[in-house]
Write an enzyme that holds these catalytic residues in place. Structure first.
Site, PDB file in Angstrom:
ATOM      1  NE  ARG A  94      -5.151  -8.223   7.190  1.00 42.35           N
ATOM      2  CZ  ARG A  94      -4.055  -7.747   7.777  1.00 42.35           C
ATOM      3  NH1 ARG A  94      -3.541  -8.370   8.812  1.00 42.35           N
ATOM      4  NH2 ARG A  94      -3.462  -6.668   7.308  1.00 42.35           N
ATOM      5  CE  LYS A 107      -2.079   1.534  10.581  1.00 42.55           C
ATOM      6  NZ  LYS A 107      -2.086   0.800   9.351  1.00 42.55           N
ATOM      7  NE  ARG A 164      -2.883  -0.408   3.276  1.00 44.28           N
ATOM      8  CZ  ARG A 164      -3.855  -1.333   3.205  1.00 44.28           C
ATOM      9  NH1 ARG A 164      -4.902  -1.119   2.442  1.00 44.28           N
ATOM     10  NH2 ARG A 164      -3.777  -2.442   3.931  1.00 44.28           N
ATOM     11  CE1 TYR A 165       0.147   4.211   4.131  1.00 42.84           C
ATOM     12  CE2 TYR A 165       0.360   1.920   4.825  1.00 42.84           C
ATOM     13  CZ  TYR A 165      -0.296   3.131   4.886  1.00 42.84           C
ATOM     14  OH  TYR A 165      -1.392   3.268   5.706  1.00 42.84           O
ATOM     15  CB  CYS A 210      -4.878 -15.721  15.701  1.00 39.66           C
ATOM     16  SG  CYS A 210      -4.937 -14.697  14.224  1.00 39.66           S
ATOM     17  CB  CYS A 266     -10.258  -9.891  13.956  1.00 40.96           C
ATOM     18  SG  CYS A 266      -8.970 -10.095  12.718  1.00 40.96           S
ATOM     19  CG  ASP A 326      -6.027   1.084   8.651  1.00 42.60           C
ATOM     20  OD1 ASP A 326      -5.254   1.244   7.692  1.00 42.60           O
ATOM     21  OD2 ASP A 326      -5.683   0.609   9.749  1.00 42.60           O
ATOM     22  CB  CYS A 333      -9.553 -10.104  18.376  1.00 48.27           C
ATOM     23  SG  CYS A 333      -7.866 -10.543  18.836  1.00 48.27           S
ATOM     24  NE  ARG A 351       4.386   1.753   6.274  1.00 41.30           N
ATOM     25  CZ  ARG A 351       4.297   2.998   5.817  1.00 41.30           C
ATOM     26  NH1 ARG A 351       5.222   3.498   5.002  1.00 41.30           N
ATOM     27  NH2 ARG A 351       3.280   3.755   6.158  1.00 41.30           N
ATOM     28  CG  ASP A 410     -10.178  -1.259  10.942  1.00 39.91           C
ATOM     29  OD1 ASP A 410     -10.000  -0.097  10.534  1.00 39.91           O
ATOM     30  OD2 ASP A 410      -9.263  -1.969  11.414  1.00 39.91           O
TER      31      ASP A 410
HETATM   32  S1  SF4 Z   1      -6.761  -9.020  15.623  1.00 42.57           S
HETATM   33 FE1  SF4 Z   1      -7.244 -10.655  14.139  1.00 42.57          FE
HETATM   34  S2  SF4 Z   1      -5.290 -11.211  13.240  1.00 42.57           S
HETATM   35 FE2  SF4 Z   1      -4.845 -10.129  15.162  1.00 42.57          FE
HETATM   36  S3  SF4 Z   1      -4.706 -11.730  16.743  1.00 42.57           S
HETATM   37 FE3  SF4 Z   1      -6.811 -10.974  16.768  1.00 42.57          FE
HETATM   38  S4  SF4 Z   1      -7.898 -12.385  15.390  1.00 42.57           S
HETATM   39 FE4  SF4 Z   1      -5.720 -12.638  14.947  1.00 42.57          FE
END
Ligand code: SF4
Length: 365
Positions: free
Chosen positions: A118, A323, A96-97, A109, A116, A316, A113, A100, A279
């Site tokens: 993603r 960002k 994106r940038y 994971c 999350c 974001d 979360c 990096r 997000d």
């Molecule tokens: S925010 Fe998403 S990618 Fe990061 S640890 Fe939690 S579930 Fe996994």
């Protein structure tokens, strides 16, 4: 919930296990099974034991225990809220940038979360990770782009890789002359600190590039003694650390919680870096604050905390536009529109101090 929270011996992945450990109520089971069919669930023993089953608003539970509210997807919520796909030239890379790239190595994971960004892409039911061919292509892309100075290993959580595989990847990346920095985004030191052992730490250190670790944590209670020891082991090994947190309703959306979190980072020698605005990930509206609330909290932090403890509050921009810091803003021009980029030579600045008082600053040095 009921109060039979005892430390499980393995990661809890099924709603029935959450109920059995007193971390979810039987009455919610059918909804939670619907949630778990769509979004992965994992609560490590280290996290489970932090949850107070008698507190319906427990800030650790809100981050990891699924809720029926996740079944409601808002109109503006999106499976790819920060636009990774639009900037992915080859599988596993987001560029994106200019200087990096994100390198997404794994889709698993230690915990999942509930907020999350993603969440549609991570979890055991999703793709398991990069094939060798895709990995080689991604590496070739990085090699072919000399402007890439930093590679950010993310996912998923790269510290879910075995130390041996991680060491190979680090050597591959550090062998590319223009890659000077390898940054690892992880939640492992707080949610499964026992993984941060000698072999893993050795894998992170590599000749030819500097490793940074960005630790994701959202509440001071995540910094148990074991978590602090894991962070200490990383920093003692010469690996600098920065923080990442998400501003979450009912978790850290008050001045005391944010203050305790930022102090915990600094006490562990981790420089607060980003406080992300939540997000627009599907089924997460119950965990998001407004931008105005975020700015007010940041203003409060400025008045209460050492400069060492100040993160940047960032958003974001949906669609992949990157960002941006979202304030609050302390500087404005006297008697002029904020839309004017260049102040009139005679226009004075208005500057807000940490107590909320306004002062004037001359236009010329
Ligand atoms: S925010 Fe998403 S990618 Fe990061 S640890 Fe939690 S579930 Fe996994």
């Amino acid at each position: 919930m009921n109060s039979i929270n005892f430390k499980p011996i393995a990661t809890l992945r099924e709603p029935t296990e959450l109920v059995a450990h007193g971390l979810a109520s039987l009455a919610d089971l059918s909804d939670l099974e619907k949630v778990a069919a769509r979004y992965a669930v994992a609560v490590t023993p280290d996290v489970a034991v932090l949850i107070d089953p008698d507190d319906p608003g427990d800030p650790i539970a809100r981050q990891f225990i699924p809720s029926a509210e996740e079944l409601m997807t808002g109109e503006r919520e999106n499976a790819d809220p920060i636009g990774d796909h639009a900037y992915s030239p080859v599988t596993g890379i987001v560029h994106r940038y200019p200087d990096r790239v994100l390198f997404k190595l794994v889709h698993i994971c230690a915990v999942y979360c509930r907020f999350c960004f993603r969440r549609e892409m991570v979890g055991p039911g999703k793709s398991s990770g990069l094939s060798q061919g895709a990995y080689d292509h991604a590496l070739a892309y990085i090699r072919a782009h000399p402007e890439i100075w930093e590679v950010i290993l993310t996912g998923g959580d790269p510290l879910m890789l075995s130390p041996r595989r991680l060491a190979e990847i680090m050597v591959d990346l550090a062998g590319i002359d223009h890659v000077r920095i390898i940054r690892i985004h992880t939640r492992v030191p707080v949610v499964e600190p026992s993984r941060i052992a000698g072999e893993m730490i050795a894998a992170l250190r590599v000749k030819g590039a500097t490793t940074w670790v960005a630790l994701h944590a959202n509440h001071a209670r995540e910094f148990t003694e074991k978590a602090r020891a894991a962070c200490s082991a990383l920093v003692d090994a010469g690996i600098p650390m920065v923080s990442q947190s998400v501003l979450l309703r009912g978790v850290n959306d008050n001045a005391a919680a944010l203050e305790a979190l930022m102090r915990a980072f600094v006490e562990c020698r981790i420089k607060p870096y980003y406080l992300h605005h939540g997000d627009l990930a599907p089924g997460t509206s119950h965990l998001r604050t407004t931008l105005a609330q975020g700015q007010e909290l940041m203003r409060g932090l400025r008045g209460r905390l050492s400069g060492l403890c100040q993160p940047d509050y960032v958003l974001d921009i949906p669609g992949g536009h990157g960002k941006s810091p979202v304030g609050p803003n302390y500087l404005s021009q006297e008697n002029s529109s904020s839309a004017e980029r260049e102040p009139h030579p005679e226009t004075r600045y208005r500057i807000l101090d940490y107590c909320g008082d306004i002062h004037l600053y001359p236009p010329k040095p």
